[in-house]
Design a protein around this motif. Structure first.
Motif, short mmCIF file in Angstrom:
data_model
loop_
_atom_site.label_atom_id
_atom_site.label_comp_id
_atom_site.label_asym_id
_atom_site.label_seq_id
_atom_site.Cartn_x
_atom_site.Cartn_y
_atom_site.Cartn_z
N SER A 1 0.73 -1.13 -0.42
CA SER A 1 -0.21 0.04 -0.19
C SER A 1 0.73 1.20 0.36
O SER A 1 0.16 2.32 0.02
N GLN A 2 2.21 1.39 0.05
CA GLN A 2 3.23 2.68 0.12
C GLN A 2 3.36 2.99 -0.80
O GLN A 2 4.12 4.05 -1.46
N MET A 3 2.72 2.16 -1.74
CA MET A 3 2.75 2.12 -4.01
C MET A 3 2.35 4.15 -3.79
O MET A 3 1.43 4.24 -3.35
N VAL B 1 -0.06 2.97 -10.44
CA VAL B 1 -1.08 2.47 -9.25
C VAL B 1 -1.80 1.05 -9.34
O VAL B 1 -2.07 0.52 -8.58
N HIS B 2 -3.34 1.70 -10.11
CA HIS B 2 -4.53 1.25 -10.00
C HIS B 2 -4.38 0.48 -9.98
O HIS B 2 -4.93 -0.67 -9.51
N LEU B 3 -3.99 0.54 -11.42
CA LEU B 3 -3.41 -1.25 -12.05
C LEU B 3 -3.06 -2.47 -11.66
O LEU B 3 -3.24 -3.65 -11.73
N ILE B 4 -1.73 -1.89 -10.71
CA ILE B 4 -1.22 -2.63 -10.32
C ILE B 4 -2.15 -3.87 -9.19
O ILE B 4 -1.86 -4.64 -8.79
N GLU B 5 -2.70 -2.45 -8.24
CA GLU B 5 -2.59 -2.52 -7.25
C GLU B 5 -4.38 -3.45 -7.55
O GLU B 5 -4.74 -4.69 -6.90
#
Length: 282
Positions: A3-5, A95-99
């Motif tokens: 979640s630090q991304m 970031v949205h896509l990675i998560e």
């Protein structure tokens, strides 16, 4: 995923569009591209296995995810994401896509400082010769993102994970670690911003997507000597079709002649007459 991304601290929606925005187009049977406002996001592969190239404008992650499902089916998930470079309009939804997908992201190691929160890109050059989009470029985000937990180096041998027939080519100038992707079997090139097919500093030409082979966007290109060498390198591949970072796909004589002119007349058709990144080289 950790979640630090985070996206850049200056991350914000940029109110720009074009007549191509929202369109998915097939360049090859296994290569499609989606224009997200003014930038292209590229999908390589099939429902059995695919890779995403770049991650669009700020705040676009959900949009890209839904486009992927339209192309490949419900709950479509790539094997990986390849970043050609880390400028704001190529990492806006990352970031949205990675998560959501929990997949690795590959980039050139020279881009890592901008992708791990360590270093900002130089601020866009509003003084550069060019059109309206160059003059207002101070609104563009330039601070780094941090996707450290997902980030991986592209293999040093030029291969691309999950894309057996493709190779990556280092094309600095527009950014230190920019890469292009090339498939020799059908001479398909993904040029990123090494060269593009719309004059990106002109608001009118971006809006109507006027098709022409152009050098990299002037307001973010920091090393014009390297940019020229990168164009030479890509032209030597004799690509038969290009999917650029900005503009529409181009092939045939239009591409060949446009790229030849860009190489032969780079100083006059690509390099601005003035600008802070131009002046430091003179």
């Amino acid at each position: 995923m950790d979640s630090q991304m985070y996206q850049s601290k200056d991350d914000k929606f940029i109110p720009m569009t074009s007549i191509s925005s929202g369109k998915v187009r097939e360049a090859r049977s296994d290569v499609s591209y989606y224009t997200n406002q003014i930038v292209n996001v590229i999908f390589i592969g099939s429902a059995e296995g695919w890779v995403l190239v770049d991650a669009g404008m700020p705040k676009c992650g959900e949009e890209i995810r839904l486009v992927a499902e339209d192309i490949f089916g419900a709950n479509a998930k790539p094997a990986a994401i390849i970043l050609t470079h880390g400028h704001f309009d190529h990492v806006g939804g990352i970031v949205h896509l990675i998560e959501h997908w929990n997949v690795p992201v590959y980039a050139h190691p020279l881009e890592f400082p901008f992708l791990t929160g360590q270093q900002s890109y130089p601020e866009p050059d509003t003084s550069v010769e060019g059109g309206m989009l160059a003059k207002i470029s101070s609104i563009y985000p330039n601070e780094p993102i941090d996707i450290t937990p997902a980030l991986r180096e592209l293999p040093a041998d030029g291969s691309i994970p999950h894309l057996q027939d493709w190779r990556w080519i280092h094309t600095p100038g527009h950014s230190p670690g920019q890469v292009a992707l090339f498939r020799e079997s059908d001479a398909t090139l993904i040029s990123a911003d090494a060269f593009i097919t719309v004059k990106q500093d002109s608001m009118y030409k971006v809006l109507v997507q006027k098709k022409e082979v152009c050098g990299p966007p002037v307001y973010l290109t920091t090393d014009w000597r390297a940019a020229y060498e990168s164009v030479q390198k890509l032209a030597a591949l004799n690509p038969q079709l290009v999917v650029p970072g900005h503009g529409t796909a181009m092939d045939g004589a239009e591409l060949t002649e446009g790229l030849r002119r860009l190489v032969n007349e780079f100083e006059t058709v690509a390099v601005p007459e003035h600008g802070k990144f131009v002046d430091k080289e003179s």
